[in-house]
Design an enzyme around this catalytic site. Structure first.
Site: not given
Ligand code: S3P
Length: 456
Positions: A39, A43, A111, A187, A338, A365, A413
């Protein structure tokens, strides 16, 4: 020249599936440093793109997902250079000065990369096409596109069900909105805030359940003006002033708790194990698995808590332990979203039943994880059932049969979780496809083998 030295996804998907298996291992011993947090890695690149000047990142996760985001940042105008192991340097363009990408932005399996960059594009006068692999093409994008449309962006093309490929036209004057995401999603929150960066006004996101706060923290660290206050019992309200001037700042990426989770559970279920996990991020919005494992009876010692790169980190000493089944409340889900696949493996080794509640989000997911976990557990001889949005696992008190083949459904995962199961089960456990592990944890096999894991 692109610094990406991985196999493109389309090629990967045409190569034969890489079956792998794990067998009962002797005690796991030693120290590991899991890879950089995924994450934070996404970013850091994206904020580097939006900053005028050079951003230096150390400890970046060099997994496929993040490399796709690096490519997208390049396509939007940043100069992105890999200087060494995990050391990346970006010269960004600044908010409002991005370039229109000449090709489709391909996010592979990611995603997070796609949704966060949709936020960036939505808040700029750019048109971009977003696409990904077969898994990503099934995942819902309307949750991101709806608020972006409310801010003035336009969705010119989308596939059935609001999925990608998506052609998104952003706006040069994003309307400042006050948004309450209908699902707990970092997200969605992040996409709205990233679009709001180029807004002439104030963008507000109100979340009923607090989700990981890396975007807010990093925005503040890069000099954005932003207020965060509690909201209701478990939520937060974030207010961002538009059009800040982001200043380059060095980023040190801590070790990813979602990747550390595999060694953590493996050392807990393999008898006689004792390992140390170094530098794991302890952000309270990411440590739900730790809390749950401790409730189950895991032996985890938290050593040397410290702050590195603005995040609290610690080393964890983990010893094998007998676990008992617990009830995991739905409000804990955002802090371990996760980690349910690997928690389900721990639950299989526990005595008694583990109930995991409120897992609707697991269905959307990288795969339908509720289905993939329960099917894989049945393959391993473990009783599991889904009731509504809840998952129930009947623990085998340390004696998991194994001996099956788990279908990984393009989900990293799921792949790593069932390999961990095989390290402690009576018979080896196989997975149908190990290729996706490279999206988040390319050194998974090497790291685990160094601890004593038996893979073939
Ligand atoms: C993430 C947020 C999560 C997580 C993903 C990473 C992020 O998803 O499942 O692997 O980096 O913001 P959601 O925010 O859709 O739950």
């Amino acid at each position: 020249m692109s610094s990406r030295d991985h196999v493109p996804n389309e090629v990967l998907l045409e190569t034969p599936h890489a079956v792998a298996s794990a067998g009962r291992s002797g005690p796991l011993r030693g120290r590991i440093r899991p890879p950089g947090d995924k994450s934070i890695s996404h970013r850091a690149l994206i904020l580097g793109l939006l900053t005028l000047g050079r951003t230096e990142i150390r400890g970046l996760l060099e997994g496929e997902d993040v490399l796709h985001t690096a490519d997208a940042c390049r396509a939007l105008g940043a100069e992105v250079v890999r200087r060494g192991d995990g050391h990346w340097s970006l010269r960004g363009c600044g908010i409002g000065s991005l370039l229109a990408p000449r090709q489709t932005l391909d996010f592979g399996n990611s995603g997070t990369g796609m949704r966060l960059v949709m936020g960036v594009v939505g808040g700029h006068a750019l048109v971009a096409r977003f696409d990904g692999d077969a898994s990503l093409r099934r995942r819902p994008m309307r949750r991101i596109l709806d608020p972006l449309v409310a801010m003035g962006a336009e969705v010119r093309e989308q596939a059935e069900g609001g999925c990608c490929p998506v052609l998104l036209a952003g706006t040069s004057e994003p309307i400042p909105i006050d948004y309450a995401p209908p699902v707990a999603s970092a997200q969605v929150k992040s996409a709205v805030l990233l679009a709001g960066l180029n807004s002439p006004g104030r963008t507000t996101v109100t979340e009923a359940e607090a989700t990981r706060d890396h975007t807010e923290k990093m925005l503040a660290y890069f000099g954005a003006e932003l207020a965060v206050e509690p909201f209701g019992a478990h939520g937060r309200r974030i207010v961002l002033e538009g059009r800040p001037e982001l200043r380059p700042a060095p980023v040190l990426v801590p070790a990813d708790p979602s990747s550390a989770a595999f060694a953590l559970v493996a050392a807990t279920i393999v008898p006689g194990s004792e390992i140390v996990i170094e530098g794991m991020m302890m952000n309270a919005l990411r440590t739900g698995l730790l809390a749950t494992l401790v409730e189950m009876g895991a032996e985890i010692e938290v050593l040397d808590r410290r702050v590195e790169g603005g995040e609290e980190v610690a080393d964890l000493r983990v010893r094998a332990a007998s676990l008992r089944g617990v009830d995991v409340p739905p409000e804990r889900a955002p802090s371990m979203i996760d980690e349910y696949p690997i928690l389900a493996i721990a639950a299989a080794f526990a005595s008694g039943e583990t109930r995991m509640r409120g897992l609707a989000e697991l269905r959307v997911k990288e795969s339908d994880r509720l289905a993939a976990i329960s099917r894989g557990l049945l393959q391993a001889g473990v009783e599991a059932r889904i009731e509504g949005d809840d998952l129930f696992v009947a623990g085998c008190a340390g004696e998991v049969p194994g001996g099956g083949l788990a279908s990984t459904c393009l989900d990293h995962r799921i792949a790593m979780s069932f390999l961990c199961l095989g390290l402690g089960s009576r018979m080896p456990m196989a997975i149908d496809d190990s290729r996706m592990i490279a999206t988040s944890y390319p050194a998974f096999r090497a790291d685990m083998e160094r601890l004593g894991a038996q893979f073939s």
